[in-house]
Design a protein around this motif. Sequence first.
Motif, mmCIF file in Angstrom:
data_model
loop_
_atom_site.group_PDB
_atom_site.id
_atom_site.type_symbol
_atom_site.label_atom_id
_atom_site.label_comp_id
_atom_site.label_asym_id
_atom_site.label_seq_id
_atom_site.Cartn_x
_atom_site.Cartn_y
_atom_site.Cartn_z
ATOM 1 N N MET A 1 0.798 -1.234 0.009
ATOM 2 C CA MET A 1 -0.003 0.017 0.112
ATOM 3 C C MET A 1 0.836 1.290 -0.051
ATOM 4 N N LYS A 2 1.867 1.196 0.554
ATOM 5 C CA LYS A 2 2.947 2.140 0.885
ATOM 6 C C LYS A 2 3.563 2.648 -0.389
ATOM 7 N N LYS A 3 3.781 1.339 -1.221
ATOM 8 C CA LYS A 3 4.557 1.600 -2.404
ATOM 9 C C LYS A 3 3.683 2.350 -3.327
ATOM 10 N N THR A 4 2.644 1.709 -3.364
ATOM 11 C CA THR A 4 1.485 2.402 -4.302
ATOM 12 C C THR A 4 1.352 3.603 -4.214
ATOM 13 N N LEU A 5 1.255 4.187 -2.955
ATOM 14 C CA LEU A 5 0.903 5.511 -2.825
ATOM 15 C C LEU A 5 2.385 6.297 -3.217
ATOM 16 N N ILE A 6 3.575 5.879 -2.941
ATOM 17 C CA ILE A 6 4.832 6.548 -3.469
ATOM 18 C C ILE A 6 4.558 6.649 -4.837
ATOM 19 N N VAL A 7 4.242 5.654 -5.571
ATOM 20 C CA VAL A 7 4.412 5.477 -7.183
ATOM 21 C C VAL A 7 3.305 6.716 -7.708
ATOM 22 N N VAL A 8 2.234 6.647 -7.130
ATOM 23 C CA VAL A 8 1.155 7.592 -7.460
ATOM 24 C C VAL A 8 1.647 9.063 -7.206
ATOM 25 N N ILE A 9 2.220 9.156 -6.237
ATOM 26 C CA ILE A 9 3.091 10.806 -5.776
ATOM 27 C C ILE A 9 3.622 10.848 -6.781
ATOM 28 N N CYS A 10 4.864 10.252 -7.039
ATOM 29 C CA CYS A 10 5.751 10.363 -7.965
ATOM 30 C C CYS A 10 5.361 10.702 -9.506
ATOM 31 N N VAL A 11 4.233 9.823 -9.960
ATOM 32 C CA VAL A 11 3.682 10.085 -11.248
ATOM 33 C C VAL A 11 2.896 11.489 -11.312
ATOM 34 N N LEU A 12 2.400 11.755 -10.008
ATOM 35 C CA LEU A 12 1.872 13.162 -10.167
ATOM 36 C C LEU A 12 2.832 14.158 -10.293
ATOM 37 N N VAL A 13 3.705 14.115 -9.365
ATOM 38 C CA VAL A 13 5.022 15.264 -9.356
ATOM 39 C C VAL A 13 5.566 15.356 -10.746
ATOM 40 N N LEU A 14 6.137 14.234 -11.261
ATOM 41 C CA LEU A 14 6.695 14.118 -12.559
ATOM 42 C C LEU A 14 5.928 14.753 -13.652
ATOM 43 N N THR A 15 4.602 14.465 -13.835
ATOM 44 C CA THR A 15 3.894 14.770 -15.015
ATOM 45 C C THR A 15 3.505 16.035 -14.813
ATOM 46 N N ASN A 16 3.703 16.853 -13.726
ATOM 47 C CA ASN A 16 3.375 18.278 -13.427
ATOM 48 C C ASN A 16 4.699 19.289 -13.702
ATOM 49 N N LEU A 17 5.747 18.542 -13.841
ATOM 50 C CA LEU A 17 6.924 19.157 -14.430
ATOM 51 C C LEU A 17 7.005 20.026 -15.398
ATOM 52 N N PRO A 18 7.482 21.408 -15.714
ATOM 53 C CA PRO A 18 7.362 22.019 -16.685
ATOM 54 C C PRO A 18 7.678 21.385 -18.058
ATOM 55 N N ILE A 19 8.670 20.408 -18.036
ATOM 56 C CA ILE A 19 9.077 19.498 -19.459
ATOM 57 C C ILE A 19 7.899 18.982 -20.253
ATOM 58 N N PHE A 20 6.969 18.557 -19.346
ATOM 59 C CA PHE A 20 6.086 17.880 -20.021
ATOM 60 C C PHE A 20 4.958 19.049 -20.753
#
Length: 108
Positions: A1-20
């Motif tokens: 559960m903790k790994k899933t939450l970390i993966v979801v947070i990482c995806v949200l942060v990475l896709t909101n970076l200006p490079i995208f």
Amino acid sequence: MKKTLIVVICVLVLTNLPIFDFFLKENYTYSNIDGSFIYSEESGKGQSFKTCLMRYGYFLCQHPEKDKGDNNLYRTFTIKPWRFWEWADFIFQHERFALPYKRTRETK
């Protein structure tokens, strides 16, 4: 559960970076009530919301008859909260989403 939450947070942060921005962001469009002013904010191409506001102010100065009555700027795009890669804009650049919505003829 903790790994899933970390993966979801990482995806949200990475896709909101200006490079995208160039690849994922929607091109926002704006208009006045009668459609005589139309502006398209193209992500990744330097056309920002701040530029839109400046150009609309200049438009109102050049057309004083448009400055009477309803001189509000309207967004002609719908808000799509499921597009998680735009959540950074929803939070940090909320002014564009706070504009009243005006349906255009193409979207009817």
